[in-house]
Design an enzyme around this catalytic site. Structure first.
Site, mmCIF file in Angstrom:
data_model
loop_
_atom_site.group_PDB
_atom_site.id
_atom_site.type_symbol
_atom_site.label_atom_id
_atom_site.label_comp_id
_atom_site.label_asym_id
_atom_site.label_seq_id
_atom_site.Cartn_x
_atom_site.Cartn_y
_atom_site.Cartn_z
ATOM 1 N N ALA A 278 0.859 -1.188 0.000
ATOM 2 C CA ALA A 278 0.000 0.000 0.000
ATOM 3 C C ALA A 278 0.890 1.232 0.000
ATOM 4 C CB ALA A 278 -0.911 -0.014 1.231
ATOM 5 N N CYS A 338 -6.709 6.387 -19.137
ATOM 6 C CA CYS A 338 -8.163 6.226 -19.306
ATOM 7 C C CYS A 338 -8.861 7.589 -19.270
ATOM 8 C CB CYS A 338 -8.746 5.285 -18.251
ATOM 9 S SG CYS A 338 -8.514 5.853 -16.575
#
Ligand code: SAH
Length: 394
Positions: A278, A338
């Site tokens: 993380a 994207c």
């Protein structure tokens, strides 16, 4: 009587070329008092009917549903959804025993602007991006359930973060038809994934990377792979399925890292050569110096609107440059954007700059896009949002 939007002189052309949006600047006057999400007619200066669509008081004032003089009634929605399903059938996505998730409705690409429907096993997750679609979501859900030869048994509404005018509509996610579970295990090219539409981003999973993940599988045998912005570990699972020597997955969200670990365990047990971290990707690339054979960069949209374009292109350049520094000579970079407002050429230019600054030779071996169940309306090039390059870097 149906309200009408009358265009300014000379502004009919884009509709005559089937572009599905009417911008507010093209409107001369509005006849009647359409409410948000009402179906309105779009008329030319001579009163000629050009289209019908959902009205919105924003900059895109009408999202066109039809260019024909046909009523927008229950049978219209039924026909549109059946056509979307028939396309997926034609594409071989329905009776594929190795894949149980696909996009059934992709907005403008399916002639249904404002609507996204993703199928996960027997649950359809519906996401409305317009008030017009949101107002008829229950009707749409009934029609989805009633579709013949479809796997859909339940419909879940996930529009709370996507529908406009949220203060007024106060949307709450929840079941619309049947009894949808909150999570399910789906298959994609034989890989297993736990998908949670109640908790997850978008409708729960990034179905749009299916074929690009499959490509990574083919490239991964014996390779050390870094998958950044891993979300629920799509690329990581495929890399391992392809026989990667090791995979490192990085995401800034601890929840995403947990989900990635769970999906890796689901497919390969606890012994897989996989590590999930993380951490911010930029931070990871700066502080971890070991080189990789393959690096995947699939960040969220850096530009959500045209105004953010310059900064977004800079961010793509910085990210790709940082990754190139960790890529072994001869290695592969799979890099994506994207952002709808970043076109293919601008993205390629940003990656070009990163390669040039890194002083590395590079060749494009694949140019990637979105899969067939995310079709691009020929007349709405804005719908081509996912762009990717695979570079072999010297
Ligand atoms: N590749 C994924 C989808 C990526 S979605 C797939 O195939 O499913 C983008 C992800 O980037 C999200 O999970 C988000 O938590 C993560 N993210 C956003 N900013 C980040 C950052 N600066 N560093 C690392 N992860 C980030």
């Amino acid at each position: 009587m149906t309200a009408a939007v009358v265009l300014k002189p000379g502004r009919e052309q884009s509709l005559q070329r089937f572009h599905p949006w009417v911008f507010s600047g093209a409107i001369a006057r509005i006849e009647g008092h359409p409410a948000e999400g009402d179906v309105v007619q779009v008329l030319g200066t001579q009163g000629n009917m050009l289209a019908r669509g959902h009205y919105h008081s924003g900059s895109i004032s009408v999202r066109v549903l039809t260019f024909e003089p046909e009523p927008i009634d229950t049978s219209f929605w039924q026909r549109k959804l059946a056509a979307a399903l028939a396309l997926r059938q034609q594409l071989g996505l329905l009776n594929d025993h190795s894949t149980s998730t696909f996009r059934l409705v992709h907005g403008e690409g399916d002639g249904l602007p404002g609507l996204v429907v993703d199928v996960y096993g027997t649950t359809a997750v519906l996401q409305c991006h317009s008030v017009g679609m949101y107002r008829i979501r229950e009707l749409l859900a009934q029609q989805l359930i009633a579709l013949p030869r479809s796997p859909i048994r339940a419909v879940y509404d996930k529009s709370s973060t996507t529908v406009p005018m949220r203060e007024r509509l106060t949307p709450i996610d929840g079941p619309l038809a049947g009894a949808p579970p909150s999570t399910d295990m789906v298959l994609e090219h034989g890989c297993k994934f736990n998908v949670s539409w109640t908790e997850g981003q978008k409708t729960g999973f990034f179905i749009d990377q299916r074929e690009n993940r499959q490509l990574l599988r083919e490239l991964s045998h014996g390779q050390a792979v870094l998958n950044t912005f891993c979300y629920t570990g799509g690329f990581s699972v495929y890399a391992l399925a392809g026989g990667a020597r090791s995979v490192v997955s990085v995401d800034s969200s601890a929840k995403a890292v947990e989900a990635t670990t769970a999906n890796v365990n689901l497919n390969f047990g606890l012994q897989a050569p996989h590590q999930a971290i993380a951490m911010d990707t930029f931070e990871y690339l700066r502080t971890h110096l070991e080189p990789f054979d393959i690096i995947v960069l699939d960040p969220p949209a850096f530009a959500k609107h045209g105004g953010a374009l310059r900064n977004a292109l800079q961010a793509y350049k910085r990210l790709n440059l940082a990754a190139l520094k960790r890529l072994r000579p001869g290695g592969l970079l799979l890099t994506f954007s994207c952002s709808q407002v970043v076109d293919r050429q601008s993205f390629r230019n940003a990656v070009f700059s990163a390669c040039a600054i890194a002083g590395r030779e590079a060749r494009i071996v694949h140019q990637l896009s979105q899969p067939a169940d995310h079709p691009i309306n020929m007349y709405h090039p804005e719908g081509e949002y996912l762009k990717g390059l695979v570079l072999q870097v010297g």
